[in-house]
Design a protein around this motif. Structure first.
Motif, short mmCIF file in Angstrom:
data_model
loop_
_atom_site.label_atom_id
_atom_site.label_comp_id
_atom_site.label_asym_id
_atom_site.label_seq_id
_atom_site.Cartn_x
_atom_site.Cartn_y
_atom_site.Cartn_z
N ALA A 17 0.83 -1.21 0.00
CA ALA A 17 0.00 0.00 0.00
C ALA A 17 0.86 1.25 0.00
CB ALA A 17 -0.93 -0.01 1.21
N ILE A 18 1.95 1.25 0.78
CA ILE A 18 2.84 2.41 0.81
C ILE A 18 3.52 2.60 -0.54
CG2 ILE A 18 4.98 3.30 1.82
CD1 ILE A 18 4.12 1.92 4.44
N PHE A 19 3.97 1.48 -1.15
CA PHE A 19 4.61 1.56 -2.47
C PHE A 19 3.64 2.15 -3.49
CE2 PHE A 19 5.14 -0.49 -6.64
CZ PHE A 19 6.39 0.03 -6.99
N LEU A 20 2.40 1.66 -3.49
CA LEU A 20 1.41 2.17 -4.44
C LEU A 20 1.07 3.63 -4.15
CD1 LEU A 20 -0.97 -0.93 -4.59
CD2 LEU A 20 0.58 -0.13 -6.39
N GLY A 21 1.04 4.00 -2.86
CA GLY A 21 0.80 5.40 -2.51
C GLY A 21 1.91 6.30 -3.01
N ILE A 22 3.15 5.85 -2.84
CA ILE A 22 4.29 6.63 -3.34
C ILE A 22 4.23 6.75 -4.86
CG2 ILE A 22 6.80 6.63 -3.60
CD1 ILE A 22 6.94 5.30 -0.82
N MET A 23 3.94 5.63 -5.53
CA MET A 23 3.88 5.63 -6.99
C MET A 23 2.75 6.51 -7.50
SD MET A 23 6.48 4.04 -7.93
CE MET A 23 6.10 4.17 -9.68
N THR A 24 1.68 6.64 -6.73
CA THR A 24 0.60 7.53 -7.14
C THR A 24 1.10 8.97 -7.25
OG1 THR A 24 -1.07 6.13 -6.08
CG2 THR A 24 -1.68 8.41 -6.51
N TYR A 25 1.86 9.40 -6.22
CA TYR A 25 2.38 10.77 -6.25
C TYR A 25 3.52 10.92 -7.27
CZ TYR A 25 -0.42 11.80 -2.15
OH TYR A 25 -1.47 12.00 -1.29
N VAL A 26 4.31 9.84 -7.44
CA VAL A 26 5.37 9.88 -8.45
C VAL A 26 4.75 10.02 -9.84
CG1 VAL A 26 7.17 8.52 -9.58
CG2 VAL A 26 7.07 8.62 -7.10
N ALA A 27 3.68 9.24 -10.11
CA ALA A 27 3.00 9.35 -11.40
C ALA A 27 2.37 10.73 -11.56
CB ALA A 27 1.94 8.26 -11.53
N GLY A 28 1.81 11.26 -10.45
CA GLY A 28 1.24 12.61 -10.53
C GLY A 28 2.29 13.65 -10.83
N ALA A 29 3.46 13.54 -10.17
CA ALA A 29 4.54 14.47 -10.43
C ALA A 29 5.05 14.31 -11.86
CB ALA A 29 5.67 14.25 -9.43
N GLY A 30 5.15 13.04 -12.33
CA GLY A 30 5.58 12.82 -13.71
C GLY A 30 4.61 13.39 -14.71
N LEU A 31 3.31 13.25 -14.43
CA LEU A 31 2.30 13.82 -15.32
C LEU A 31 2.44 15.34 -15.41
CD1 LEU A 31 -0.32 13.61 -16.99
CD2 LEU A 31 -1.60 13.71 -14.83
N MET A 32 2.60 15.99 -14.26
CA MET A 32 2.73 17.45 -14.26
C MET A 32 4.05 17.89 -14.89
SD MET A 32 -0.13 18.31 -13.02
CE MET A 32 0.07 20.06 -12.70
N PHE A 33 5.11 17.10 -14.66
CA PHE A 33 6.43 17.45 -15.23
C PHE A 33 6.37 17.39 -16.76
CE2 PHE A 33 10.66 16.53 -16.77
CZ PHE A 33 11.47 17.34 -16.00
N THR A 34 5.89 16.27 -17.30
CA THR A 34 5.85 16.13 -18.77
C THR A 34 4.84 17.08 -19.39
OG1 THR A 34 4.31 14.28 -18.49
CG2 THR A 34 6.65 13.75 -18.76
N SER A 35 3.72 17.33 -18.67
CA SER A 35 2.73 18.27 -19.20
C SER A 35 3.31 19.68 -19.28
CB SER A 35 1.47 18.26 -18.32
OG SER A 35 0.87 17.00 -18.32
N GLY A 36 4.01 20.09 -18.22
CA GLY A 36 4.62 21.42 -18.22
C GLY A 36 5.66 21.56 -19.31
N TYR A 37 6.47 20.51 -19.45
CA TYR A 37 7.49 20.55 -20.51
C TYR A 37 6.85 20.58 -21.89
CZ TYR A 37 11.53 19.25 -23.33
OH TYR A 37 12.53 19.24 -24.28
N LEU A 38 5.79 19.77 -22.07
CA LEU A 38 5.14 19.68 -23.37
C LEU A 38 4.48 21.00 -23.76
CD1 LEU A 38 4.17 18.00 -25.79
CD2 LEU A 38 2.21 17.27 -24.39
N ILE A 39 3.79 21.62 -22.80
CA ILE A 39 3.10 22.87 -23.09
C ILE A 39 4.08 23.95 -23.53
CG2 ILE A 39 1.77 24.75 -22.05
CD1 ILE A 39 0.43 22.60 -20.30
N SER A 40 5.18 24.08 -22.76
CA SER A 40 6.16 25.13 -23.10
C SER A 40 6.94 24.78 -24.36
CB SER A 40 7.12 25.34 -21.92
OG SER A 40 7.76 24.13 -21.58
#
Length: 581
Positions: free
Chosen positions: A30-53
């Motif tokens: 559960a902790i691993f999946l919780g961490i991966m949820t935020y990692v995926a969220g951060a990755g989504l925002m990172f790639t989205s920000g890079y893609l937009i700019s």
């Protein structure tokens, strides 16, 4: 260094640490999946920000656009997937843990269940059952689990940035360390103490308000109503002051958190631009990427101070639960006795723990198989205490109560095979009629259910209900009248088919006509059983073979109804008074 209160409570804990070990695999997943949820969220925002700019500038290669698009889709799918899996695993973990917590609580309380009135107040019991387990559950969900997920993210951030830049890794170690450790500890030390004080004020205000409202007539008659109002307003003002102090601290704490978040985000922007920005046109790509990636991480950390502050509330529950006796699981010896079943009470003495008043004093009684015995006496005379001793729920301080030569306290759960009970307020659970009846016999067929309903005079009524046997009885059986609830309780007893039936004032609260009807049904359906009837008045007393009066813990009168009517003037007076003569 002085330990935080919650860590002191956990030092000798039997309620949190064992379940962390028992379900460690589920917790780790559960902790691993919780961490991966935020990692995926951060990755989504990172790639989205890079893609937009990046999309706003002319790319040197189509892959500079295509790869971020693919990654954005991948992280966009991964984030809800990890969240869903994390919820499945964590909720499964929590449900298993909570079921074990409640089972352990009931096992602990069951050892002293018959001593509740002497050892606990009702509010303590309700607090244990309704609040403390929920608090421990929240300790897992709102403190331990978020804390472990945050530590995992903290490790990933520091190690990841440390590999790219040791200086940046050390800086994030400091900044996020203040967010994860310093601010929550500060909240516990400052607002945690205020939270404890607020709870004390609320409890005292409730007690004062309850006592004063119950005695409001005395305040008015004594001309001190204004004094009462002043006392109440003063208590409310104290509570309000604590609320204001806590709110002021929380605003200041949140401001400090925002400053630290801003410091971390600005640091990432500057470092990202300096490290990856080859020229000004590329710098904006990394500014957007690192800025947006920081926000999901901030969401994960934002709940820690409030959760840490609440550990003071959990601490009280943890201490109270750990003060309960350790449940013992002793295998009860198989008791094998054969009919006829005779009860023998020999020189029975009983005194409740922590009291000096002897409830029963030298009681001697013989109850033969098939005999109908009525036990009478005023409130507090020891009738109900005698009933619990007969059932084996309590052991006499001296003397013995034996069923065919075996002490009833040695039967354990097996006693239900020999002694059935109908209480003065039969409890029906908020489930179907069939399920309520099958408490007497889990293997009973529908035909057997209809048979016992016919015997107690409820079959026609149940057949008219919308779902018949599957009709819900509502909470505490409120769908049915008092007489119907007593008949359903009798039906359960008939399904159990115990040879001895103990009736603990089973007709209290019924009108005279319904009471007599219930008595007639009981006597008819249980004519072949041994009946022990505890009552406070003499309705149906002539149907008994033997009547005893208990007064101040001793037998005051004993004999058949005819013998007592002939020889005891007091019995005649009681009988006439009960009949309104």
């Amino acid at each position: 260094m002085k330990k935080l209160p919650i860590f002191k409570a956990l030092e000798h804990d039997r309620w949190v640490k064992p379940f962390l070990r028992q379900y460690k695999k589920s917790l780790i997943i559960a902790i691993f999946l919780g961490i991966m949820t935020y990692v995926a969220g951060a990755g989504l925002m990172f790639t989205s920000g890079y893609l937009i700019s990046k999309a706003a500038t002319k790319p040197e290669n189509i892959l500079l656009i295509y790869v971020p698009i693919v990654l954005t889709r991948a992280f966009g799918i991964a984030r809800p997937t990890f969240r869903y899996l994390e919820r499945l695993v964590s909720h499964n973990w929590v449900l298993k843990m909570t079921s074990k917590l409640r089972q352990r609580l009931y096992d602990s309380l069951e050892q002293d269940a018959v001593f509740f009135n002497s050892k606990y107040q009702l509010g303590d019991i309700l607090g244990l059952l309704s609040d403390d387990v929920s608090h421990i559950q929240n300790l897992y969900l709102r403190s331990i689990f978020p804390m472990l997920v945050s530590w995992g993210l903290y490790t990933i951030i520091v190690v990841g940035l440390g590999v790219l830049s040791p200086i940046m890794g050390l800086w994030m170690l400091l900044v996020f360390g203040l967010i994860i450790f310093a601010i929550p500890i500060w909240s516990v030390l400052v607002n945690g103490a205020r939270q404890v004080y607020r709870k004390q004020l609320q409890d005292q205000l409730y007690v004062d308000l309850t006592d004063n409202v119950m005695g409001v007539a005395d305040w008015v008659l004594s001309g001190r109503s204004n004094e009462y109002l002043k006392l109440h307003v003063a208590s409310q003002n104290k509570l309000l002051d604590v609320h204001l102090q806590m709110a002021k601290f929380e605003r200041m704490r949140d401001f400090c958190l925002q400053i630290l978040y801003l410091l971390g985000i600005v640091s990432l922007i500057v470092w990202g631009a300096a490290t990856f920005g080859g020229h000004p046109s590329q710098m904006t790509n990394w500014i957007a990427a690192f800025t947006l990636a920081a926000f999901p991480v901030v969401d994960a950390l934002a709940q820690l101070p409030g959760a840490a502050q609440e550990t003071n509330v959990y601490q009280d529950s943890l201490v109270r639960l750990n003060d309960l006796p350790v449940p013992t699981k002793e295998e009860a010896k198989k008791v094998a006795i054969e009919a006829p079943y005779d009860l023998t009470l020999t020189n029975v003495h009983y005194t409740y723990p922590n009291t000096s008043r002897e409830i029963l004093r030298g009681l001697n009684l013989q109850i033969h198989a098939g005999e109908k015995l009525a036990i009478l006496g005023k409130s507090g005379s020891g009738k109900s205490t005698l009933a619990t001793l007969i059932r084996g729920d309590r052991k006499p301080n001296s003397g013995s109560i034996e069923l065919n030569g075996v002490a009833t306290s040695e039967f354990g759960d097996q006693i239900t095979n020999y002694i059935g009970v109908i209480n003065q307020t039969p409890y029906l659970f908020n489930t179907s009629i069939a399920n309520n009846l099958r408490l007497g016999n889990e293997e009973a067929t529908d035909e057997q259910l209809w048979d016992v309903l016919e015997r107690v005079g409820l079959a026609n009524m149940v057949k008219k209900l919308p779902n018949q046997l599957e009709t819900m009885v509502q909470e505490a059986g409120l769908r049915f009248s008092g007489g119907e609830r007593h008949r359903l309780a009798l039906a359960r007893i008939l399904l159990k088919d115990a040879p001895i039936i103990l009736l603990d004032e089973p007709t209290v609260g019924l009108d005279p006509i319904t009471e007599q009807a219930v008595i007639n049904t009981i006597m008819t359906q249980l004519k072949d059983k041994t009946l022990i009837w505890i009552t406070h008045h003499l309705q149906g007393i002539d149907l008994m073979d033997q009547v005893i009066f208990i007064e101040d813990g001793e037998l005051n009168m004993q004999g058949s109804p005819a013998e007592l009517w002939k020889n005891e003037e007091r019995y005649r007076q009681l009988k006439k008074a009960d009949q309104g003569l």
